[in-house]
Design an enzyme around this catalytic site. Structure first.
Site, PDB file in Angstrom:
ATOM      1  CE  LYS A  80      31.749  -6.497  -3.474  1.00 57.15           C
ATOM      2  NZ  LYS A  80      33.143  -6.978  -3.615  1.00 57.15           N
ATOM      3  CB  SER A 156      35.065  -3.901  -2.652  1.00 55.68           C
ATOM      4  OG  SER A 156      35.012  -5.108  -3.409  1.00 55.68           O
ATOM      5  CB  SER A 180      37.012  -7.706  -2.736  1.00 51.02           C
ATOM      6  OG  SER A 180      37.637  -6.621  -3.359  1.00 51.02           O
TER       7      SER A 180
END
Length: 466
Positions: A80, A156, A180
């Site tokens: 990520k 996210s 997330s």
């Protein structure tokens, strides 16, 4: 190529060892998936094809010499874009980050995977600094759900979830500061695991401090266990990192749930849950009963901790933005700026009071787990909603209505938690259940998830008949 991209870590390692498959072929298959689907879903902030192929070629030589570097040699992975990667910029979904600087460090989890031969494909998309539960930013645009491109995959860690769902790599590192990883896992139908805080070392420290967990999003529970074996180790750069417990997370993974005491909470006693989601979650819970678990419907008994969580996020946002120049702050999303402005007004007494309340919540959950081995809830009360909005439409007019009430309590308490795919709505959208265990009982979460997966295999978009 398509079939290769769908293979699990264990399958790939076995084929490497038998010289029936090459890390180069596997990396090319993953890159082919990226080239085929990424223009539609926007799961990657950056793809480093040249370096990935070079790393795969080096891995191939090691396997041919019978000398693999470690447990994941030749396995394609992604990070990520909140996690540092040596040689690639980490822009955190933000135009405020200065790209022209040396990128000389890997985050601990990235470093552990690379040390054992894993092949980094690139960086997956995130919301700006991970501040919201959808994966959209001014820097990288909109990331879309592979089950319906008009819908969000959540966030996210939405890019990592989409990459997992579409076979764009095998192992995907995500982060979870309030849901997330689990939120996008539920909305895309993959397995998302948030370990106990500190089990996977993190560096540099997140602006949200010790709410921030590093975990994985994958297609199978076993893949998560293999990844944990590699990344669940301390790092001298992380002051919070737990001591190495030498746990083999693949051992006893098939132990099952017979005799376990499971608490099932449909709504925590205060959350609103979509009826179709509730029915699918209840059906999944019934599976655990059939597998021999002792299931009792009971709420954990805490008051909604949303205000506690918001205090830490607001303070963290304030801290984050103070590290930028006025020119950099000006290009940060207004929503994040607004949260930071609230954080600016928090008093020290208010912050310390929130810390006291957090500790009380954690103690309450520790007591709760004296009676129950696991807690099962919906991961989310809703399914995927349209892109271009931060909340489901029915929640937009009421900012106090909470569309993700089940995730952040366990960031506050630092417990391990996973989102497990449990079926689809009549419109073909994935739903997830959340499995939570007491702090440090990470393997128990994986064992329960594996037990469910063994009788209800997860379905991915490329093989689903919807």
């Amino acid at each position: 190529m398509s079939e290769i991209a769908d293979l699990s870590t264990s399958q790939l390692l076995s084929l490497y060892g038998d010289r029936q498959l090459s890390p180069v072929a596997v990396t090319k298959a993953a890159l082919e998936r990226i080239n085929t689907y990424n223009n539609s879903v926007n799961a990657f902030a950056i793809v480093d094809e040249k370096t990935a192929l070079a790393e795969a070629q080096a891995s191939e030589v090691r396997w041919l010499n019978g000398n693999p570097l470690g447990l994941v040699d030749g396995i394609p992975f992604t990070a990520k874009d909140l996690l540092l990667t040596k040689g690639l910029p980490t822009r955190r979904g933000s135009k405020a980050i200065i790209v022209n600087q040396p990128w000389e460090e890997d985050a601990p989890a990235v470093a552990r995977l690379r040390e054992q031969g894993a092949v980094l494909l690139g960086k997956t998309t995130t919301s700006e600094f991970g501040w919201k539960g959808v994966t959209e930013s001014q820097l990288t645009g909109i990331t879309r759900n592979p089950w319906n491109l008009n819908l969000t995959p959540g966030g996210s860690s939405g890019g990592a979830a989409v990459a997992a769902a579409l076979g764009m790599g095998t192992l995907h590192l995500g982060t979870d500061g309030g849901g997330s990883s689990r939120t996008p896992a539920a909305l895309t139908g993959v397995f998302g695991f948030k370990p106990t805080f500190g089990r996977v070392a993190g560096y540099p420290s997140a602006h949200t401090g010790n709410l921030f967990h590093v975990g994985v999003l994958v297609r199978t529970v076993t893949d998560a266990a293999v990844a944990l074996n590699v990344i669940a180790h301390p790092d001298v750069r992380d002051w919070y990192a737990l001591p190495d417990d030498q746990q083999d997370y693949t051992s006893d993974l098939d132990k099952g749930v017979a005799g376990l005491r499971i608490a099932y909470s449909p709504n925590f006693g205060y959350a609103e849950v979509d009826s179709e989601v509730a029915a699918l979650v209840k059906a999944a819970v019934d599976v655990f009963s059939k597998l021999g678990a002792i299931v009792e419907e009971v709420d954990p008994g805490f008051v909604n901790p949303r205000l506690i969580f918001q205090t830490f996020w607001q303070a963290g946002a304030s801290k984050l933005l103070r590290g930028f120049s006025p020119e950099q702050q000006a290009v940060i999303e207004e929503g994040l700026q607004s949260i930071a402005q609230i954080g600016d007004r928090l008093t020290l007494a208010e912050y310390l009071s929130a810390q006291d309340a957090r500790e009380a919540l954690a103690r309450q959950m520790q007591r709760f787990h004296q009676n129950y081995d696991l807690l099962i809830t919906p991961t989310l009360p809703v399914v995927a909603f349209p892109v271009g909005q931060n909340r489901p439409l029915s929640y937009i007019d009421n900012p106090q209505r909470d569309w993700s009430p089940f995730s952040y309590p366990f960031n506050l308490t630092q417990q391990p938690a996973a989102s497990v795919p449990c079926g689809f709505t009549k419109n073909g959208l994935p739903v997830g259940i959340q499995i939570v265990a007491a702090k440090y009982q990470d393997l128990l979460v994986l064992q329960a998830a594996k037990a469910y997966e063994s009788v209800s295999p997860f379905i991915m978009p490329l093989t689903a008949s919807n």
